[in-house]
Write a protein that holds these residues in place. Structure first.
Motif, mmCIF file in Angstrom:
data_model
loop_
_atom_site.group_PDB
_atom_site.id
_atom_site.type_symbol
_atom_site.label_atom_id
_atom_site.label_comp_id
_atom_site.label_asym_id
_atom_site.label_seq_id
_atom_site.Cartn_x
_atom_site.Cartn_y
_atom_site.Cartn_z
ATOM 1 N N ASN A 1 0.825 -1.197 0.000
ATOM 2 C CA ASN A 1 0.000 0.000 0.000
ATOM 3 C C ASN A 1 0.868 1.259 0.000
ATOM 4 O OD1 ASN A 1 -2.522 1.166 -0.105
ATOM 5 N ND2 ASN A 1 -2.663 1.408 2.110
ATOM 6 N N LYS A 2 2.061 1.167 -0.585
ATOM 7 C CA LYS A 2 2.951 2.307 -0.630
ATOM 8 C C LYS A 2 2.394 3.387 -1.559
ATOM 9 C CE LYS A 2 7.128 -0.374 0.238
ATOM 10 N NZ LYS A 2 8.426 -0.783 -0.297
ATOM 11 N N PRO A 3 2.687 4.648 -1.297
ATOM 12 C CA PRO A 3 2.212 5.727 -2.194
ATOM 13 C C PRO A 3 2.708 5.557 -3.622
ATOM 14 C CG PRO A 3 2.979 6.626 -0.116
ATOM 15 C CD PRO A 3 3.354 5.171 -0.095
ATOM 16 N N SER A 4 3.952 5.052 -3.789
ATOM 17 C CA SER A 4 4.477 4.881 -5.153
ATOM 18 C C SER A 4 3.674 3.835 -5.933
ATOM 19 C CB SER A 4 5.949 4.468 -5.088
ATOM 20 O OG SER A 4 6.109 3.273 -4.339
ATOM 21 N N LYS A 5 3.334 2.735 -5.219
ATOM 22 C CA LYS A 5 2.555 1.683 -5.895
ATOM 23 C C LYS A 5 1.134 2.161 -6.209
ATOM 24 C CE LYS A 5 4.984 -2.476 -4.494
ATOM 25 N NZ LYS A 5 4.832 -3.845 -3.991
ATOM 26 N N ARG A 6 0.565 2.949 -5.307
ATOM 27 C CA ARG A 6 -0.779 3.470 -5.545
ATOM 28 C C ARG A 6 -0.760 4.440 -6.731
ATOM 29 N NH1 ARG A 6 -4.448 2.828 -1.377
ATOM 30 N NH2 ARG A 6 -5.505 4.778 -1.900
ATOM 31 N N ALA A 7 0.273 5.268 -6.817
ATOM 32 C CA ALA A 7 0.393 6.204 -7.943
ATOM 33 C C ALA A 7 0.567 5.448 -9.261
ATOM 34 C CB ALA A 7 1.562 7.154 -7.700
ATOM 35 N N LYS A 8 1.405 4.367 -9.203
ATOM 36 C CA LYS A 8 1.604 3.558 -10.409
ATOM 37 C C LYS A 8 0.293 2.889 -10.864
ATOM 38 C CE LYS A 8 4.667 0.008 -12.233
ATOM 39 N NZ LYS A 8 5.719 -0.980 -11.926
ATOM 40 N N LYS A 9 -0.497 2.419 -9.899
ATOM 41 C CA LYS A 9 -1.785 1.772 -10.226
ATOM 42 C C LYS A 9 -2.740 2.775 -10.871
ATOM 43 C CE LYS A 9 -4.463 -1.886 -9.854
ATOM 44 N NZ LYS A 9 -4.184 -3.129 -10.561
ATOM 45 N N LYS A 10 -2.761 4.016 -10.332
ATOM 46 C CA LYS A 10 -3.631 5.041 -10.897
ATOM 47 C C LYS A 10 -3.177 5.415 -12.309
ATOM 48 C CE LYS A 10 -6.097 7.355 -7.249
ATOM 49 N NZ LYS A 10 -6.667 8.647 -6.875
ATOM 50 N N GLU A 11 -1.863 5.447 -12.498
ATOM 51 C CA GLU A 11 -1.333 5.765 -13.830
ATOM 52 C C GLU A 11 -1.718 4.681 -14.845
ATOM 53 O OE1 GLU A 11 2.943 6.856 -15.901
ATOM 54 O OE2 GLU A 11 2.817 6.507 -13.737
ATOM 55 N N GLU A 12 -1.722 3.434 -14.413
ATOM 56 C CA GLU A 12 -2.143 2.333 -15.296
ATOM 57 C C GLU A 12 -3.624 2.454 -15.680
ATOM 58 O OE1 GLU A 12 -1.219 -1.272 -13.305
ATOM 59 O OE2 GLU A 12 0.952 -1.116 -13.626
ATOM 60 N N GLU A 13 -4.470 2.839 -14.716
ATOM 61 C CA GLU A 13 -5.895 3.027 -14.996
ATOM 62 C C GLU A 13 -6.117 4.152 -16.009
ATOM 63 O OE1 GLU A 13 -8.474 1.278 -14.064
ATOM 64 O OE2 GLU A 13 -7.325 -0.129 -12.824
ATOM 65 N N VAL A 14 -5.330 5.242 -15.860
ATOM 66 C CA VAL A 14 -5.450 6.370 -16.799
ATOM 67 C C VAL A 14 -5.014 5.937 -18.195
ATOM 68 C CG1 VAL A 14 -4.544 8.650 -17.369
ATOM 69 C CG2 VAL A 14 -5.209 8.133 -15.028
ATOM 70 N N LEU A 15 -3.876 5.199 -18.289
ATOM 71 C CA LEU A 15 -3.413 4.716 -19.598
ATOM 72 C C LEU A 15 -4.419 3.751 -20.232
ATOM 73 C CD1 LEU A 15 0.368 4.145 -18.828
ATOM 74 C CD2 LEU A 15 -0.625 5.935 -20.266
ATOM 75 N N LYS A 16 -5.048 2.921 -19.400
ATOM 76 C CA LYS A 16 -6.065 1.979 -19.889
ATOM 77 C C LYS A 16 -7.267 2.724 -20.460
ATOM 78 C CE LYS A 16 -8.536 -2.148 -18.325
ATOM 79 N NZ LYS A 16 -8.879 -2.986 -17.163
ATOM 80 N N ALA A 17 -7.639 3.853 -19.834
ATOM 81 C CA ALA A 17 -8.757 4.650 -20.329
ATOM 82 C C ALA A 17 -8.395 5.363 -21.629
ATOM 83 C CB ALA A 17 -9.193 5.661 -19.270
#
Length: 553
Positions: free
Chosen positions: A496-512
């Motif tokens: 639940n690190k901030p870096s991993k959460r940011a990376k997950k959000k970036e993946e969702e944005v790229l997927k959209a």
């Protein structure tokens, strides 16, 4: 004795051998000229009933199948020959109309002069039934023309057998009657009364009271679909399945009250005429009208459809009677005149009724240019309410303010009836069997459309409309904002690190963003290829193209 006859009758083997050696061909006996002409005419008529050319059976290897097909082809030929022979006993379609000689005009021939010339059986078909206290009357015939249903405005209903001229049933409902309509047989008929729609049997017993239709003004029955259609005082069009009792559709026309309603027999489309001069066409599976067309500057007063389904006649308060080609929705011809009721006969004659005048028009040249054929003047004060041609008879029924009348119109009815479709002389057993078959062949409401030939075809896929660059950017931004607003689940320690959460959000944005980027690349690809061809790079292999780019850099 002729030489050929002598050779045929001889049993001498030497003579037969001599004929075979010299290859002497014995001529066949020729048919007489008249018999040959009849045979050629029969062969020509057979082509109309055959199922195309015969199959080539010589290529088949299976002897059993070949024998079966030979028998089938023989039966097809026999049935076609029998049909061609029976064709000569059918009444010719071109004859039956009145023909004028010299300066004589057909519209000047009166009913009295016609009755003096026809036989006793035909003269019975012309009559007047005077009922001055119960009119005006509306009338309908069954599809085979045997029974007639009449309804008086003041509640008088009657069912008549037109072959024996007997009254099957007559009764009084003591209520306003606006319209009458047969269902699939003469056993049941519907009546639009003061408040509700009622269904009666031929004994006059009330079977149903259909309150869902409201206060009905006009009725039509779709015999192939078993649907009873009605339009009420609020301009609502109802379809009800008479086999299940289910209301198939309840449509709001939105154009106010109308009492002009007819069905197109070709495709079962309902046509409504409105006070605004518009004509709308409806089917039960569409909430909006299929066609809306402006017909007259004033209210539409009458509509009629030809049996071929391609010709329509309309009349309005603007004193214009127009003939329309429904395939192109354009006016073929326009005539000056007013009509309160219109009707087409089976042979294409058009009856026009207005006040005390009844005119019958005929298409003389086959170009939909109608001219006057016959006229009939009612007694002064007898206002024409509706006109109906009797099927398979040269008779026009007139419902007027003082009762009903029937006049002779030579050539209006189809002379040859198909007993599988409509049989005026059917027995009770035949009627029951026909009713069962028609129920089994009942069509669903989805088959009602402007062009019935489209049934069974594959619908072409719609082309996707290209969106502008700005619209695509707006949609992509909306999808990105939605992706950013997604709340991620809190996971265990270390995940639940901030870096991993940011990376997950970036993946969702790229997927959209991915589908929009792929679509943009797909659209730009043809232009890139054209540019490469223009520069001469497209002809080289991919590896050489890369090498050329590096060298150029």
């Amino acid at each position: 004795m002729a030489k050929s006859d002598a050779i045929e009758g001889s049993k001498d083997p030497d003579l037969i051998k001599l004929v075979e050696e010299q290859q002497v061909k014995v001529p066949e006996k020729k048919k007489p000229r008249a018999e040959q002409d009849v045979s050629d005419l029969l062969d020509m008529k057979m082509q109309k009933y055959l199922r195309g050319e015969a199959a080539n059976l010589e290529v088949l290897q299976d002897k059993k199948l070949k024998t079966q097909l030979v028998i089938k082809e023989k039966l097809y030929g026999q049935s076609a020959k029998a049909a061609a022979k029976h064709e000569q006993w059918l009444m010719p379609n071109e004859e039956g109309f009145l023909e004028a000689e010299g300066f004589e005009k057909t519209w000047r021939i009166t009913q009295q002069s016609l009755l003096n010339e026809v036989d006793a059986n035909s003269s019975r078909k012309a009559f007047d039934m005077i009922l001055p206290e119960l009119g005006p009357y509306r009338m309908k015939y069954t599809s085979n023309g045997r029974y007639m249903l009449l309804g008086g405005r003041k509640g008088h209903l009657g069912l008549l057998d037109m072959l024996s001229f007997d009254i099957v049933k007559e009764f009084q409902v003591r209520e306003t009657v606006r319209d009458v309509e047969f269902l699939h047989t003469e056993e049941l008929f519907s009546v639009a009364q003061k408040k509700y729609l009622y269904i009666y049997n031929r004994q006059g017993t009330e079977i149903h009271c259909l309150k869902e239709h409201g206060t009905p003004l006009r009725l039509q029955f779709l015999d192939k679909h078993f649907l009873l259609a009605s339009v009420n005082t609020f301009g609502q069009l109802h379809y009800q399945d008479v086999t299940t009792g289910e209301i198939v559709a309840n449509l709001r026309t939105g154009l106010g009250r109308t009492d002009v309603m007819r069905m197109n027999p070709y495709n079962s489309i309902i046509g409504l005429g409105h006070s605004s001069g518009k004509l709308t066409m409806w089917k039960p599976t569409s909430a909006k009208p299929l066609i809306t067309m402006f017909c007259n500057p004033g209210p539409v007063t009458a509509i009629a459809f030809h049996s071929n389904g391609h010709l329509m006649a309309t009349a309005g308060m603007g004193c214009r009677i127009k003939l329309w080609d429904i395939r192109k929705f354009e006016v073929l011809h326009s005539y000056f005149g007013h009509a309160s009721t219109l009707d087409f006969s089976q042979k294409g004659l058009l009856a026009v009724g207005n006040r005390t005048h009844v005119n019958v028009w005929r298409d003389y040249k086959g170009d939909q240019r109608y001219g006057r054929y016959m006229t009939h003047e009612m007694v002064k004060g007898y206002q024409v309410n509706n006109l109906v041609f009797r099927p398979y008879e040269d008779v026009l029924g007139i419902g007027h303010s003082m009762g009903i009348s029937s006049i002779l119109i030579p050539g209006s009815g189809e002379p040859n009836f198909d007993s599988w479709v409509a049989n005026p002389y059917e027995t009770k057993k035949q009627r029951r069997e026909k009713e069962v078959h028609s129920l089994l062949d009942k069509l669903p409401p989805e088959t009602i459309m402007l062009d019935p030939k489209e049934i069974g075809t594959v619908k072409q896929p719609r082309k996707k409309e290209k969106k502008s660059k700005k619209e695509m950017e707006e949609e992509m931004e909306a999808e990105v904002e939605t992706a950013k607003a997604i709340k991620l689940k809190k996971k265990t320690k270390g995940r639940n690190k901030p870096s991993k959460r940011a990376k997950k959000k970036e993946e969702e944005v790229l997927k959209a963003k991915r589908p929009f980027v792929e679509q943009r690349l797909k659209e730009e690809q043809p232009f890139k290829k054209q540019k490469m061809i223009a520069e001469g790079e497209a002809e080289l292999p991919v590896s050489l193209q890369r090498f050329a780019r590096k060298q150029a850099a």
